[in-house]
Design a protein around this motif. Sequence first.
Motif, PDB file in Angstrom:
ATOM      1  N   LEU A 175     -23.105   4.466   2.620  1.00 52.27           N
ATOM      2  CA  LEU A 175     -23.730   5.193   3.624  1.00 52.27           C
ATOM      3  C   LEU A 175     -23.520   6.652   3.382  1.00 52.27           C
ATOM      4  O   LEU A 175     -22.362   6.730   3.669  1.00 52.27           O
ATOM      5  CB  LEU A 175     -23.296   4.557   4.975  1.00 52.27           C
ATOM      6  CG  LEU A 175     -23.743   5.177   6.366  1.00 52.27           C
ATOM      7  CD1 LEU A 175     -25.109   4.980   6.409  1.00 52.27           C
ATOM      8  CD2 LEU A 175     -22.948   4.791   7.385  1.00 52.27           C
ATOM      9  N   ARG A 195     -23.982   4.496  12.938  1.00 52.35           N
ATOM     10  CA  ARG A 195     -23.468   4.293  11.462  1.00 52.35           C
ATOM     11  C   ARG A 195     -22.928   2.916  11.435  1.00 52.35           C
ATOM     12  O   ARG A 195     -23.871   2.288  10.357  1.00 52.35           O
ATOM     13  CB  ARG A 195     -22.166   5.111  11.372  1.00 52.35           C
ATOM     14  CG  ARG A 195     -22.336   6.467  11.320  1.00 52.35           C
ATOM     15  CD  ARG A 195     -21.094   7.235  10.997  1.00 52.35           C
ATOM     16  NE  ARG A 195     -21.249   8.461  11.576  1.00 52.35           N
ATOM     17  CZ  ARG A 195     -20.346   9.532  11.700  1.00 52.35           C
ATOM     18  NH1 ARG A 195     -19.268   9.120  11.364  1.00 52.35           N
ATOM     19  NH2 ARG A 195     -20.540  10.763  12.063  1.00 52.35           N
ATOM     20  N   ARG A 250     -18.407   5.124   2.904  1.00 52.14           N
ATOM     21  CA  ARG A 250     -19.097   5.995   3.816  1.00 52.14           C
ATOM     22  C   ARG A 250     -18.753   7.577   3.624  1.00 52.14           C
ATOM     23  O   ARG A 250     -17.710   7.722   3.203  1.00 52.14           O
ATOM     24  CB  ARG A 250     -18.619   5.898   5.204  1.00 52.14           C
ATOM     25  CG  ARG A 250     -19.020   4.541   5.934  1.00 52.14           C
ATOM     26  CD  ARG A 250     -18.095   4.459   7.289  1.00 52.14           C
ATOM     27  NE  ARG A 250     -18.322   3.281   7.764  1.00 52.14           N
ATOM     28  CZ  ARG A 250     -18.821   2.946   9.197  1.00 52.14           C
ATOM     29  NH1 ARG A 250     -18.716   4.105   9.962  1.00 52.14           N
ATOM     30  NH2 ARG A 250     -18.900   1.701   9.769  1.00 52.14           N
TER      31      ARG A 250
END
Length: 596
Positions: A35, A180, A194
Amino acid sequence: MNRAQELLTHTWGYQAFRGPQAEIIEHTLAGGDSLVLMPTGGGKSLCYQIPAIVGEGMGVIVSPLIALMQDQVEALELLGVSAAYLNSSLSSSQQSAVMNAASTGKLQMLYIAPERLIQNSTLNWLSQLKLSLIAIDEAHCVSQWGHDFRSDYLSLHVLADIFPSVPRIALTATADDRTRDEIIDRLQLSKPRRFVSSFDRPNIRYTVQAKIDAKRQLLQFLQDHREEAGIIYCMSRKKVESTAEWLCGRGFTAIPYHAGLNAETRSHNQQRFLREEHVIVVATIAFGMGIDKPDVRFVAHMDLPKSIEAYYQETGRAGRDGEHADAWMVYGLQDVVRLRQMTEESSAAEEHKRSERHKLDGLLGWCEITNCRRGALLEYFGDQQEQACGNCDTCLNPPETWDATQAAQKLLSCVYRTGQRFGAGHVIDVLRGKQSNKVTQFNHAELSTFGIGEDLDDQQWRSIIRQLLVQGYLHNQVDRYGALVLTEQSRALLRGEIQLSLRRELKLKPERKTKPAKRAVAEHRQELWDALRECRKRLSEEHGVPPYVIFHDATLMEMMEYMPNGPVQLLALNGVGDAKLERYGDEFLAVIRQFA
Ligand code: ADP
Ligand code: ZN
């Protein structure tokens, strides 16, 4: 990673990876999901474009923005990368051609719209191809709470089952903690890493002014942005139209954009903004999503947006190229009253309203702060800033504060004495002892508060009222035409139990303010600068692409600085890769030679 580095220098013409790019590429090449949160202009595209090429097979990029796909593909083709897109804008024979190229291994990257990707036929087709990665751009569109929600994004979780061994990378510029988690969950990313970059956009200078004479203020601001591209946001379509017209009358190239224009005009105006230089778009918030123009030098707000998130996203369209850019806004008492009213009158559920109120208050508080504006903005997004930035209005011109306890007391008593039934205009008339019709009608000249505020002018009283509203010492009653009423908090102030310090408004200066430190093109270099841009413009017309796709301003600036006299030196500049050298090198070198 060697191959990745080679692509960066030879194909893109960049010297080094920026921020976490290298790490993200390495992680993706190793097969991991991720991400990626990076501010606009941070360089998200390279994070998937390079591994898409390096990895075995074709990279698939999911993007909701059809206009953007075409731009990206054109830009990639100019770099010598084979890319294509599939969306509803193509005819069926064009679509077959793209699919054929993909099936025969001729494509390095395929951009695809989500609604197209999730069709069974597309998924079946793709599952027979070798894919290097799947990138999901604008991944926040999967969030049902966000303003860009796209229901097609909800189906993207099927990719996890169909392509278990293809690395997936979700990218976005806006996502708070909750979003998120939501992205990871809904896309079913597998043990994603992340990569969260700072939200800071150091090249953007934030300035917020109290609205005194908005048009004059805008004109003053634009003095420093003659011959630059920018976006001006207004609340209503009507105001968009009138502002654009007014600016044209002042010699600017300003074009309107709002949802009330027909699709053809909208698309035409958007193209002009992208392809011509120095065009100002005056727009409602309908404009902007998917505008990937790197050299937008300013974003101006003539009215307050709804929240800090919206403001950050809208201003984020400025300065993607990393060069100096301005985010400028005026706001006034009317904005506060109007937005509060809109929230209260909306038919949304109470929970939703509460959240909107909270967001608006956050923005208003931010407008009124007296310490570093950037620091406060970053804090809102959970980032920390070590020290004041030196590139926002409050850093550059620290606002003065003054002890406004007495003035506030006068005002609050006046609101009380007039019966908490009037808006700002009348309350100020009474304070300043003005014999208006309303004053006569209600006998308000008889009040003890009549004329007790003559020492301050209309603007100063408005500023006080605005700050009292923002700080909760006053409330405007929506069901009574915005009448000012006292709050719990006002009492302590009236009783003298607290001291109140307010921000002093800067006076509107008649003369020109000092020029901001920006891309300074020295006078004597102006001719070369113009010639380089002229050359770029000609090539852009020949090739049918926007000028910035040929070279960014920053690259032209490097040409001026280093005055390359051959292909090798030209190649050393940022933004010049092999393909562009071959295509345009001679033309630019010829221009530079004339000035050597
Ligand atoms: P985002 O999608 O995050 O908004 P982009 O991928 O469009 O940002 O990149 C923003 C700008 O930065 C682009 O013009 C791009 O060419 C440039 N850029 C990206 N990575 C680098 C790099 N490593 N070196 C120099 N310029 C870069
Ligand atoms: Zn600052």
